[in-house]
Scaffold this motif. Sequence first.
Motif, short mmCIF file in Angstrom:
data_model
loop_
_atom_site.label_atom_id
_atom_site.label_comp_id
_atom_site.label_asym_id
_atom_site.label_seq_id
_atom_site.Cartn_x
_atom_site.Cartn_y
_atom_site.Cartn_z
N VAL A 159 -5.90 6.26 2.17
CA VAL A 159 -4.73 7.12 2.64
C VAL A 159 -5.24 7.25 4.27
O VAL A 159 -4.32 7.22 5.19
CB VAL A 159 -4.76 8.43 2.26
N VAL A 160 -6.52 7.23 4.66
CA VAL A 160 -7.07 7.53 6.08
C VAL A 160 -7.16 6.25 6.62
O VAL A 160 -7.07 6.19 8.10
CB VAL A 160 -8.28 8.38 6.01
N ASN A 161 -7.69 5.13 6.03
CA ASN A 161 -8.26 4.02 6.69
C ASN A 161 -7.01 3.08 6.97
O ASN A 161 -6.99 1.93 7.47
CB ASN A 161 -9.38 3.44 5.88
N GLY A 162 -5.97 3.38 6.30
CA GLY A 162 -4.62 2.47 6.74
C GLY A 162 -4.18 1.58 5.33
O GLY A 162 -3.19 0.96 5.49
N THR A 163 -5.04 1.56 4.09
CA THR A 163 -4.73 0.61 3.32
C THR A 163 -3.53 1.21 2.49
O THR A 163 -2.77 0.22 2.13
CB THR A 163 -5.80 0.49 2.36
N HIS A 164 -3.26 2.42 2.32
CA HIS A 164 -2.27 3.02 1.74
C HIS A 164 -0.93 2.68 2.22
O HIS A 164 0.03 2.34 1.80
CB HIS A 164 -2.49 4.48 1.51
N LEU A 165 -0.92 2.78 3.83
CA LEU A 165 0.24 2.52 4.78
C LEU A 165 0.76 1.22 4.45
O LEU A 165 1.79 0.96 4.37
CB LEU A 165 -0.25 3.00 5.92
N LYS A 166 -0.34 0.26 4.56
CA LYS A 166 0.21 -1.11 4.26
C LYS A 166 0.74 -1.57 3.03
O LYS A 166 1.64 -2.18 2.82
CB LYS A 166 -1.09 -2.09 4.37
N PHE A 167 0.34 -0.76 1.95
CA PHE A 167 0.98 -0.86 0.70
C PHE A 167 2.35 -0.30 0.56
O PHE A 167 3.28 -0.88 0.05
CB PHE A 167 -0.13 0.10 -0.50
N LEU A 213 1.30 15.83 -3.32
CA LEU A 213 1.73 15.53 -1.80
C LEU A 213 1.98 14.06 -1.67
O LEU A 213 2.85 13.55 -1.00
CB LEU A 213 0.57 16.18 -0.81
N THR A 214 1.09 13.10 -2.04
CA THR A 214 0.98 11.73 -1.91
C THR A 214 2.41 11.04 -2.73
O THR A 214 2.98 10.24 -2.08
CB THR A 214 -0.27 11.11 -2.28
N GLN A 215 2.35 11.61 -3.77
CA GLN A 215 3.51 10.98 -4.65
C GLN A 215 4.80 11.28 -4.02
O GLN A 215 5.81 10.45 -4.03
CB GLN A 215 3.34 11.74 -5.83
N GLU A 216 4.96 12.64 -3.33
CA GLU A 216 6.36 12.98 -2.59
C GLU A 216 6.54 12.05 -1.32
O GLU A 216 7.71 11.63 -1.32
CB GLU A 216 6.27 14.41 -2.33
N PHE A 217 5.47 11.78 -0.75
CA PHE A 217 5.73 11.15 0.48
C PHE A 217 6.08 9.59 0.07
O PHE A 217 6.75 8.90 0.66
CB PHE A 217 4.55 11.41 1.47
N ASP A 218 5.23 9.15 -0.74
CA ASP A 218 5.23 7.69 -1.18
C ASP A 218 6.73 7.35 -1.38
O ASP A 218 7.28 6.37 -0.96
CB ASP A 218 4.50 7.42 -2.39
N LEU A 219 7.39 8.25 -2.28
CA LEU A 219 8.89 7.76 -2.45
C LEU A 219 9.73 7.98 -1.33
O LEU A 219 10.55 7.12 -1.13
CB LEU A 219 9.19 8.78 -3.72
N LYS A 220 9.52 8.72 -0.34
CA LYS A 220 10.23 9.02 0.79
C LYS A 220 10.19 7.95 1.56
O LYS A 220 10.99 7.40 2.27
CB LYS A 220 9.98 10.35 1.42
N GLU A 269 1.64 9.02 10.15
CA GLU A 269 0.57 9.74 10.76
C GLU A 269 0.68 11.21 10.56
O GLU A 269 -0.24 12.13 10.22
CB GLU A 269 0.81 9.37 12.28
N ARG A 270 1.87 11.86 10.68
CA ARG A 270 2.10 13.09 10.20
C ARG A 270 1.70 13.44 8.78
O ARG A 270 1.14 14.40 8.36
CB ARG A 270 3.68 13.88 10.49
N PHE A 271 2.18 12.35 7.84
CA PHE A 271 1.55 12.67 6.47
C PHE A 271 0.00 12.51 6.24
O PHE A 271 -0.60 13.52 5.76
CB PHE A 271 2.16 11.56 5.48
N LYS A 272 -0.55 11.76 7.19
CA LYS A 272 -1.77 11.48 6.98
C LYS A 272 -2.95 12.99 7.39
O LYS A 272 -3.65 13.35 6.75
CB LYS A 272 -2.58 10.52 7.97
#
Length: 517
Positions: free
Chosen positions: A246-254, A470-477, A487-490
């Motif tokens: 979540v922090v190093n950017g891998t999750h964002l790319k996914f 928290l992650t599940q909710e943001f992921d879907l949105k 960045e706000r989510f992180k």
Amino acid sequence: MTVMIYGCPGREEQTGTSGTSGAPNPPSADTGHPAEGASALSTVKLDMMENGWSNTPTDEADPWRKWIKDRFNIEMTMDAVPPGELEAKLLLRFSSSQPPDLIFSWDRNLIMKLHKQEVLLDDWTPYLSKLPHVMQTWNSQMRAHATVEGRIIGLPKLPEAFTWALMIRKDWLDALQLSPPATDTELLEVLRKFTYGDPDQNGKDDTWGISSAGSGSDVGELSILESMYGPSGFHIGPDGTVQHSVVNGTHLKFLAFMRTIVKEKLIDPDWYTQSWEQRKPKLFGGHIGIVHYPGAIVQEGERMNGATGRTVNWWDALQVPKGAEFGGRRPPAPIAGGLLAVSAQAAGDAEKMERILRFIDSTVYPTEGYWALRWGVGVNGQKVTDFGREAKFISLKEDPYRQEVKGANDWGTWVATSQDRVLESLRDSPGPADIKQLELDNKAMSMDSYTNYHELLHLDPQISSDLKKLTQEFDLKYILGEDSDYERFKQEWLQAGGRQLLEEASSQLRVRFHFDN
């Protein structure tokens, strides 16, 4: 993720080995006789709640319930629940002072949370001497996985052989003259062709590149695609520091990749809402190009298409495509296949606890009771035969009950391990589908995987649970294009406990792996 490796899908997955070293040949004789001294024991009622595969009830004719009664003088009830529902149902049971006696969860964090609330047996250590067969299945990592502050909070189940992989329609690749995708960009192009290029050549717009089964809670098994960009969750990065995706950017790319395939409608439109079982008609009806599955996909496809052999060569195992420098491996093999726990209330009943211990130790792999509970040997007419190639074979023709009542498979969820190397088929004897499954499983197990750090950590269970939601909710949105402020989510993730867990993980891994960061 909800799945059985050989015979019926389950979620969790797996070690990197598949042999049956030290395991005797499975019994073919009837195992329905009572355990030694069972007839003299008073009947004990046991209530179990677990993560199941089918998550549907059985009926009064259930032969497994009868076998448990005859064998152990236990009247057993079982409530099999999908992963996304188990926590809420357990909390309701505990709050009503009617907890289940036995609890099996694929999610160690759930067991940790219940243990912290002091509603489970505090420590299994004093009982291990009465579980000799269970102890033979453990290794040092499994014990560490189940130990919190010196106490064993649950019994870790043998993991599955790591036979999960992305499965891709090989016949579609051939029809469209495409090569297996090796990068995320190539994967995206293949998904476009699979969706809009009429890969089945039926002249209809009825195919999708990829699918998932989120059951209305998360991205489902497509979380594997995060591995295109690097390890998921907590891990030791290439610079020797403890990181989180979540922090190093891998999750964002996914998430960006997922947003693209949803926006371009390259994914089955029911990917988020459907369950594993609900997705099967589309999958085995030939409408999905890529899915995350074990080699059992061949057997299931044949089963749902009349066992004609038409679907045997549909699938091939695909290495996770590479989307970043340290991406392109499979997720790590699980250390354990879940945790079995006992409620504090049940543990306080000496007679019930004694029966629980006998039941557990008599049904773990590779005991005679395992073959009965998992596969129905001596329970429902099943016979296990040697197949060769270190595999064994079961014909479902000998088991009409499980064909009609899918929930009967859930008796095996909490003991199952594909290390038993059983292949299940509608055929009387092994055939092309069995050979193909072995081929896919062996190919999957040869693929490179990330190191499993996460399951060696013991992090605050409530914070972990909160961060997961928290992650599940943001992921879907984010995926649906409703929120783009990653960045706000992180920062919210860090403030909600992520920073604390990173510090805890760094401290624990530093001690275990002797590194500085």
